[in-house]
Design an enzyme around this catalytic site. Structure first.
Site, PDB file in Angstrom:
ATOM      1  N   TYR A 125       0.836  -1.189   0.000  1.00  0.00           N
ATOM      2  CA  TYR A 125       0.000   0.000   0.000  1.00  0.00           C
ATOM      3  C   TYR A 125       0.881   1.252   0.000  1.00  0.00           C
ATOM      4  CZ  TYR A 125      -4.360   2.534   0.869  1.00  0.00           C
ATOM      5  OH  TYR A 125      -5.460   3.358   0.747  1.00  0.00           O
ATOM      6  N   ASN A 226     -19.027  -2.318 -12.737  1.00  0.00           N
ATOM      7  CA  ASN A 226     -19.866  -3.037 -11.782  1.00  0.00           C
ATOM      8  C   ASN A 226     -19.224  -3.149 -10.409  1.00  0.00           C
ATOM      9  OD1 ASN A 226     -18.012  -4.810 -13.190  1.00  0.00           O
ATOM     10  ND2 ASN A 226     -18.952  -6.514 -12.078  1.00  0.00           N
ATOM     11  N   VAL A 229     -16.986   1.408  -6.694  1.00  0.00           N
ATOM     12  CA  VAL A 229     -16.685   2.775  -7.138  1.00  0.00           C
ATOM     13  C   VAL A 229     -17.430   3.065  -8.437  1.00  0.00           C
ATOM     14  CG1 VAL A 229     -14.904   4.339  -8.008  1.00  0.00           C
ATOM     15  CG2 VAL A 229     -14.443   2.935  -6.001  1.00  0.00           C
ATOM     16  N   ARG A 249     -16.091  -6.440 -16.327  1.00  0.00           N
ATOM     17  CA  ARG A 249     -15.278  -7.632 -16.547  1.00  0.00           C
ATOM     18  C   ARG A 249     -16.191  -8.843 -16.758  1.00  0.00           C
ATOM     19  NH1 ARG A 249     -11.270  -7.456 -11.538  1.00  0.00           N
ATOM     20  NH2 ARG A 249     -10.048  -8.999 -12.693  1.00  0.00           N
ATOM     21  N   TRP A 347      -5.654   8.908  -5.201  1.00  0.00           N
ATOM     22  CA  TRP A 347      -5.585   8.091  -3.975  1.00  0.00           C
ATOM     23  C   TRP A 347      -6.348   8.837  -2.884  1.00  0.00           C
ATOM     24  CZ3 TRP A 347      -0.689   7.536  -0.457  1.00  0.00           C
ATOM     25  CH2 TRP A 347      -0.912   6.541   0.493  1.00  0.00           C
ATOM     26  N   LEU A 348      -7.399   8.223  -2.372  1.00  0.00           N
ATOM     27  CA  LEU A 348      -8.255   8.879  -1.382  1.00  0.00           C
ATOM     28  C   LEU A 348      -7.487   9.292  -0.139  1.00  0.00           C
ATOM     29  CD1 LEU A 348     -11.057   9.810  -0.425  1.00  0.00           C
ATOM     30  CD2 LEU A 348     -11.482   7.467   0.359  1.00  0.00           C
TER      31      LEU A 348
END
Length: 411
Positions: A125, A226, A229, A249, A347-348
């Site tokens: 991360y 789907n 987000v 997908r 990036w939140l």
């Protein structure tokens, strides 16, 4: 001479020099017994025993704190850096009920299961944590007690954490008031599952659109439509009258392609199809009435990113916010060379570090409004916390169209 007497609760043994002191010994025992009897009466009247039998009775929680300094709680924590379930261990920890002036004691009601939790477990991360530590970047909790300096929260309020500020995969915790948003009373009707999943994907979807300077009539294209987000982005774009081209997908495991496509169209998706269809000539007819998209959103990477890039207008922007495929981001040189495209990331967590508490509160209020007044949908799947292995295995499965949520305390 040794005199042994039983009080009913314990035995007192008193050594005496003379047998004539028996009367004095009995008087001492009677006095001790009377004092113990009064103490037991006081404890019974405090509902302490009732509280131990019924942990949901918080009306007298301050009473239990007088007699117990810790709460034993269940936690799911990182034990080492690894992939998926091998990184975690289920354990019990003691949480102190003695809180600081600016702290709150919380009972966690539900917690979201997020890609960030697993990226942290792998050490991949944007920042790292040192095991053992507790994951859970989002969730919802009830306030059990507040410190003397807490200003905006009280017992029985509900709170959700600011993104990645608190580990929520546990039954109880103590932390500072400043790390949480207060849930409005009217928002409690949403239920603990929705509140536990509202501070990552809805936040990201809103910011992706609002920071792209889009206006009514513009067209965007996205993959992972789907996903949580992508689905929330469709609903926001539809409300703002921005048209969306949505790629999903193939072969979602919890629904057919038709189910997912129809659901996205119901939520406002203008064009919805699989990535595979977007590579065929028929797709040209599907988008023939639309101008080329000026912004593309990538949450998958790998070849799915190319499906977005090839449809972008000249001088358009590609925004990368995720890599669900675990594959590298593929960007063909020709598209950037001849279309003059721009690529950037979102990036939140970085946004929360760069924006004030007031701005974060404004965003929180906006998402609450979407969910309550405008009745936007979140598609969720609940798992009981004690069955964490099933939830972790479910999370590993690809092509899910629902967010997973832990419900912490089974009824």
């Amino acid at each position: 001479v040794v005199s042994t007497q039983s009080t009913g609760w314990f035995t007192i043994t008193i050594k005496k020099k003379k047998a004539t002191q028996k009367k004095k010994t009995k008087k001492i025992i009677v006095k001790i017994k009377m004092k113990i009897s009064k103490s037991i009466t006081r404890v019974n009247n405090s509902n302490f025993f009732n509280l131990k039998r019924n942990s949901n009775n918080y009306n007298s929680f301050s009473s239990i704190r007088k007699y117990s300094t810790t709460i034993t709680t269940e936690v799911l924590r990182y034990k080492k850096w690894a992939t998926y379930e091998s990184a975690f261990e289920f354990a019990k920890e003691e949480v102190s009920t003695k809180i600081g002036p600016k702290e709150v004691l919380l009972k966690v009601l539900a917690a979201g299961i997020n890609h960030a939790d697993f990226d942290l477990a792998k050490g991949s991360y944007g920042f790292s944590v040192k095991p053992p530590s507790i994951p859970g970047v989002e969730g919802v909790a009830e306030v059990l007690a507040v410190g003397s300096g807490v200003k905006n929260l009280k017992e029985k309020d509900w709170v959700v954490p600011r993104f990645a500020s608190v580990g929520m995969w546990r039954g109880h915790l103590v932390d500072e008031e400043s790390k949480f948003f207060k849930v409005p009373e009217n928002a409690k009707q949403l239920g603990i599952e929705k509140l536990a999943a509202m501070t990552t994907t809805p936040f990201t979807a809103h910011l992706l659109l609002t920071q792209s300077n889009l206006k009514e009539g513009d067209v965007i294209i996205q993959n992972a439509a789907n996903g949580s987000v992508g689905n929330f982005l469709v609903q926001i774009a539809n409300e703002k009258k921005i048209k969306t081209i949505n790629l999903i997908r193939e072969k979602p495991i919890d629904a057919t392609d038709v189910d997912v496509i129809e659901s996205l169209k119901k939520d406002g998706g203008y064009v919805v199809c699989t990535n595979e269809i977007s590579r065929k000539p028929i797709f040209e007819k599907m988008i023939s009435d639309l101008p080329a998209p000026i912004v593309g959103f990538n949450g998958v990477s790998g070849s799915a990113a190319v499906d977005v890039i090839r449809r972008l207008a000249p001088s358009a922007t590609l925004i990368n916010y995720g890599g669900a495929s675990m594959a590298p981001l593929q960007i063909p040189n020709s598209y950037f060379l001849y279309k003059n495209l721009t690529a950037k990331g979102f990036w939140l967590y970085k946004w929360t570090q760069e924006n004030s508490v007031e701005e974060q509160q404004k965003l929180f209020d906006t998402i609450i409004d979407y969910l309550t007044k405008k009745q936007f949908r979140l598609y969720l799947e609940r798992h009981h916390f004690v069955n964490y292995n099933a939830a972790l295995n479910r999370f590993k499965e690809s092509h899910k169209s629902r967010r997973l949520v832990f419900v912490m305390h089974q009824k």
